[in-house]
Scaffold this active site. Structure first.
Site, short mmCIF file in Angstrom:
data_model
loop_
_atom_site.label_atom_id
_atom_site.label_comp_id
_atom_site.label_asym_id
_atom_site.label_seq_id
_atom_site.Cartn_x
_atom_site.Cartn_y
_atom_site.Cartn_z
N LYS A 163 53.70 24.41 34.50
CA LYS A 163 54.48 25.65 34.65
C LYS A 163 55.97 25.35 34.74
O LYS A 163 56.80 26.06 34.19
CB LYS A 163 54.03 26.41 35.91
CG LYS A 163 53.15 27.60 35.60
CD LYS A 163 53.15 28.65 36.72
CE LYS A 163 53.98 29.86 36.36
NZ LYS A 163 53.76 31.02 37.25
N LYS A 166 65.28 27.96 40.85
CA LYS A 166 64.45 27.05 41.66
C LYS A 166 63.52 26.23 40.76
O LYS A 166 63.37 25.02 40.96
CB LYS A 166 63.61 27.87 42.65
CG LYS A 166 62.82 27.03 43.62
CD LYS A 166 61.70 27.85 44.27
CE LYS A 166 60.70 28.26 43.20
NZ LYS A 166 59.64 29.15 43.63
N THR A 185 50.60 30.87 42.47
CA THR A 185 51.66 29.95 42.06
C THR A 185 52.22 29.28 43.31
O THR A 185 52.91 29.90 44.11
CB THR A 185 52.79 30.69 41.33
OG1 THR A 185 52.29 31.14 40.08
CG2 THR A 185 53.98 29.76 41.08
#
Lengths: 291, 291, 291, 291
Positions: free
Chosen positions: A170, A238, A95
């Site tokens: 995502k 975030k 990721t």
């Protein structure tokens, strides 16, 4: 089918064992090489360096902890770039952000290699069970070639087009999840303060149209003010910030996500950044002498 | 077990047929008496007036269209109050507001009767299938006595304490649903504007922790800008307003629900009040020449 | 006192004329050198390049249009860096971001020079009248030395500490202004839709505790749907985004600014980015057939 | 000109003295009659009851503490209704809600009297100085007749049309003020957490386009966390709720006011309802160990 595998953390170990179980030949590498031993017991070969793995294997999968690790296996001495070439494919399932993904993509392609970004949804358990959801983007031909591996690793894989789309997808999913968590937390608080049993609210929700696994998993722990981190709040915040930034670039106004983001920031200001993202629930707590 | 049943609209008809099928003796009444004929074919008796039904039956269930109908079967000539008395129970399953529920409760109890409010979650199909969710509040003894009827009508019933709690629980659930709808709509819009396929987002969501029936049902129609009203937007917005008012009374700050409420109000200002509540999706649409 | 002046756009021209009028010796440079002629009529000397100006003058002020222009007078051939040295001061009054300011600061100081960032609040008219507000940060000794120039250029100057604080202060002020504009716009809309005369609201506001110049200036034009750009909406929204990002870094939750930012983004999505920031008013407009 | 005056609280006393000073004949009444003595010293006559005052005077002004007091001088024994009649005017300057105003209006008009609602903006000092702002609505002829009194009591009076518009105008103004307060508080907090001096921010704001009396008055006390109540937070929040409800009725979406309202509710949940409305500043405070 033979694949290289770089990175044997919690996720990478589970994934490479899974590949071995399904008959793949796997050559593994890890920064701390001793971690490879267990994989050898399962039938893996060891590559001494990322370059060595790439030299040996037509396809190399990486599952690394963060952008800096993802970059260093590429660009450092004995790194992927030294051996990647025409006809070889590199699949980064870590990721990482958009920019990191693009930087890696460009370097690989400049050497003639093919590239896929393929971040996953799901953590340890789904990795062991081959139940990940794979969000792949980049070279379509490479995607088609490594589909047998994806079929072992995940319950479903998606091909999303150009590099960067995996990371974006995502973000969108996590943004929705963060807003839904806030909606849920507000409802639990309202129930409690209005004299209803919030546990009963969980039962009622579970019988309705928005019943979902997250409510079932997090509801009971939230009511106990227990927030041991499955997905740390600071990471959720975030992701919401990055999703809002993506909206900013594309002129998409998202007032509910923005309100949810501020709630997560409030939670950070209360020192809850390292707790589970469900700890946003704490921001709604009142003092006893409220007016 | 013998019950009276007042109100044979879409819901009431389905529910009383269901009771008859499960062996209950049912005496029905409807303002337009001819509607009772079909029920007679299923084995029901007819009561000429609400008072007549209550006189004949120990328990009387009402399923009426709105607060004014719910009040008039009680207070009008030949109404419930003329025959309700010690030892008789009245169960109002209509969706009414807090105040209406309390007014009915007080009138019934002043005459010695027992009272339950029992609004339901679920519409025509669940009513026919006995799959409603029943949110009951009021006399606990009465709740226990009529549980056999609730077991036939619903897949689950809850006893929530004092009168008013049924209505409150519905508000909390609908508030969460309204915020979740906005979270979903923002995500779909962000995906589309960021160059992702929103249909793929639906597939990805469906494999994850917040997969739920509403996303599956509404997602495809929202992507077609199709909003035929299952739950009208103006009713959803009214419920959010009332839920926020409940929060106001109890000093609960709910920034995400407030943002969602303003989005629904924006949708009303665009003339979408009579469309499905998923039409809030339209508020996020941009003009083509955005900067 | 002798100063160099780089950049003779609308602002720079007004400022350098002002300095000349107050007895300063000014050596000017502009990318298009012909623009220097008018200044020569007011008594200015011409420098052929930024380097030439810095060579000649102990203090050089820059007022450039954007970050790239601010960087190129420093780093390009014949730029400031070629002649800046111990004992010389450079004052950049352009509006640039934090990072640009720091980059310039480091380069100047590496050569032994002193640096101030000094963005201003105020546009053409205040520049001509010497009524700017100057938000300076960097070398305090340099600030004290150039104070006579700031006294001519502005009605007030502030020394804000380390480089970056000038830019931050501007962001905070602009963020407040953007939220206040939204508060104002919502009030005007509510008045109008509630059957009140919004012009009367302007009069009432003008007599109360929050009466301010912006309401007086923008109110009448907003009521005429006239938004000729004094401060473009896309720049206001950019400043709000950066202010929110500054809050994010410092764990400050700002729900009202976040809601205002989404309204500005909505305005951008309606194609209003190049209009005045008061055009956010358009986001509140309803269709005629609202429900 | 002769007027009756009902209610000699802080406001009513200041206002009636003001009228006497400007040569009006004033007949006063107060629930506690002894409070009339000081007014007699200033030259007032005493009326024994509201009815007696109305019987004697063509115009009667009321300035009462709340809706219940405003209603009881009308409807109680010896109340206004007993003597109001064709040719007499009643002006209620109390701050009451829409509904109370309408109820009084209807009762007065049913007896043939004329009615104005005329809530004021401003407190004790402006009342003494004749510097109130008067928001009148109702009978235009009556407004014109009593203008000499309004000219003495206020620096400005507005005629706003039908009864209810005075109350609505106050809500709109207070809503804007509440949002502006939040914008201000967020800016102060962001400045402080970003390493800027919030006192300097006050100075910078004071030189700019949104400089206003409220920033000047409240800024310094907010920085000292001092919130002695000039306008209690719970009243501010109530006005925002009512303004949002007014928006709801008229399909006006107001996301910034909604976010501000939730912040005030958060403040109430922290026990700050009885402090000044600037205490919303406390909702932005972080713990020391924020992440």
């Amino acid at each position: 089918m033979e694949v290289g595998f770089l990175g044997l953390g919690i996720m990478g170990k589970a994934m490479s064992i899974n590949l071995l179980r399904h008959g793949f030949k796997v050559t593994v590498w890890n920064r701390t090489l001793s971690k490879c031993d267990e994989l050898v017991e399962h039938g893996a070969s060891i590559g001494e360096t990322p370059a060595a793995v790439v030299k040996k294997c037509k396809y190399t999968i990486a599952m690394l902890s963060d952008p800096s690790a993802a970059l260093s296996v590429i660009f450092d001495k004995d790194g992927v770039l030294e051996q990647i070439s025409n006809g070889k494919g590199y699949i980064d399932m870590s990721t990482v952000d958009d920019d990191t993904s693009l930087k890696i993509s460009e370097a690989i392609k400049a050497k003639g290699g093919d590239f896929l970004e393929a971040p996953v949804s799901g953590s340890k358990k789904p990795a062991e069970d081959g139940q990940l959801v794979i969000l792949a983007a980049g070279d379509k031909a490479l995607y088609d070639e490594v589909l047998p591996a994806f079929d072992v690793l995940g319950k479903k894989s998606f091909y999303l087009g150009e590099v960067g789309n995996g990371a974006k997808m995502k973000l969108v999913v996590n943004m929705i999840m963060g807003s839904v968590m806030n909606a849920f937390s507000e409802g639990l608080t309202l129930a409690e303060k209005s004299g209803l049993n919030p546990g009963t609210l969980l039962d009622v929700l579970d019988l309705g149209a928005i019943s979902n696994a997250m409510f079932k998993l997090k509801g009971p722990t939230m009511l106990k003010n227990s927030y041991s981190p499955a997905f740390p709040l600071k990471h959720q915040q975030k992701d919401m910030r990055l999703a809002l930034a993506l909206g900013d670039e594309n002129s998409v106004s998202m007032p509910v996500a923005a309100a949810a983001n501020e709630a997560f920031k409030k939670a950070r200001s209360l020192g809850l950044g390292d707790f589970d993202f469900s700890a946003v629930h704490e921001t709604l707590k009142a003092l006893d002498h409220s007016t």
